[in-house]
Scaffold this motif. Sequence first.
Motif, PDB file in Angstrom:
ATOM      1  N   UNK A  31      35.557  38.855  44.237  1.00 17.47           N
ATOM      2  CA  UNK A  31      34.175  39.256  44.460  1.00 17.47           C
ATOM      3  C   UNK A  31      34.125  40.556  45.248  1.00 17.47           C
ATOM      4  N   UNK A  32      33.244  41.457  44.846  1.00 11.66           N
ATOM      5  CA  UNK A  32      33.124  42.727  45.543  1.00 11.66           C
ATOM      6  C   UNK A  32      32.752  42.542  47.008  1.00 11.66           C
TER       7      UNK A  32
ATOM      8  N   UNK B  25      43.883  53.692  53.200  1.00  7.86           N
ATOM      9  CA  UNK B  25      43.622  52.539  52.343  1.00  7.86           C
ATOM     10  C   UNK B  25      42.490  52.883  51.381  1.00  7.86           C
ATOM     11  N   UNK B  26      42.625  52.429  50.143  1.00  8.82           N
ATOM     12  CA  UNK B  26      41.572  52.654  49.162  1.00  8.82           C
ATOM     13  C   UNK B  26      41.541  51.487  48.184  1.00  8.82           C
ATOM     14  N   UNK B  27      40.452  51.426  47.434  1.00  6.08           N
ATOM     15  CA  UNK B  27      40.236  50.262  46.565  1.00  6.08           C
ATOM     16  C   UNK B  27      39.613  50.741  45.264  1.00  6.08           C
ATOM     17  N   UNK B  28      40.173  50.334  44.142  1.00  7.31           N
ATOM     18  CA  UNK B  28      39.629  50.648  42.823  1.00  7.31           C
ATOM     19  C   UNK B  28      39.060  49.361  42.252  1.00  7.31           C
ATOM     20  N   UNK B  29      37.721  49.239  42.283  1.00  2.00           N
ATOM     21  CA  UNK B  29      37.091  48.003  41.821  1.00  2.00           C
ATOM     22  C   UNK B  29      37.313  47.783  40.324  1.00  2.00           C
ATOM     23  N   UNK B  30      37.306  48.854  39.561  1.00  2.00           N
ATOM     24  CA  UNK B  30      37.460  48.728  38.108  1.00  2.00           C
ATOM     25  C   UNK B  30      38.827  48.156  37.750  1.00  2.00           C
ATOM     26  N   UNK B  31      39.836  48.510  38.546  1.00  2.00           N
ATOM     27  CA  UNK B  31      41.190  48.042  38.262  1.00  2.00           C
ATOM     28  C   UNK B  31      41.572  46.844  39.120  1.00  2.00           C
TER      29      UNK B  31
ATOM     30  N   UNK C 187      47.570  44.448  42.978  1.00  2.00           N
ATOM     31  CA  UNK C 187      46.682  44.059  41.889  1.00  2.00           C
ATOM     32  C   UNK C 187      46.182  42.643  42.129  1.00  2.00           C
ATOM     33  N   UNK C 188      44.878  42.494  42.118  1.00  2.00           N
ATOM     34  CA  UNK C 188      44.263  41.192  42.342  1.00  2.00           C
ATOM     35  C   UNK C 188      43.813  40.589  41.014  1.00  2.00           C
TER      36      UNK C 188
END
Length: 123
Positions: A29-30, A69-75, A23-24
């Motif tokens: 920044x995207x 690897x995956x990334x959830x921008x909303x979270x 968790x960041x």
Amino acid sequence: QVQLVESGGGSVQAGGSLRLSCVASGYTYRGYSMGWFRQATGKEREGVALIDSGGRTYYADSVKGRFTISRDYAKNTLYLQMNSLKPEDTATYYCAVDRASYPTIATMTPDYWGQGTQVTVSS
């Protein structure tokens, strides 16, 4: 200042699976890239997986076909799904952020690091 907190490490038998989360918080920044590194006892830290700002993924040869690897921008969360784990995957795993948009595994130079989470795989 970006802060990264990993979780999900543990002990499993060979062939098992684990999912790491990171968790960041702070300014994320995207356009930044994120990745996972690992360091086994007595060895140098190595890049395991990377997702760049465009969503492209890169993997170390040793984990291709087993890790995702995956990334959830909303979270603001980065994941590493690890399947078919092997004893040689035993290491401390670190989440990292690189402010570069399009690095590769070889060129990624993290600007921020998490504290690490231990993964132990027994045979």
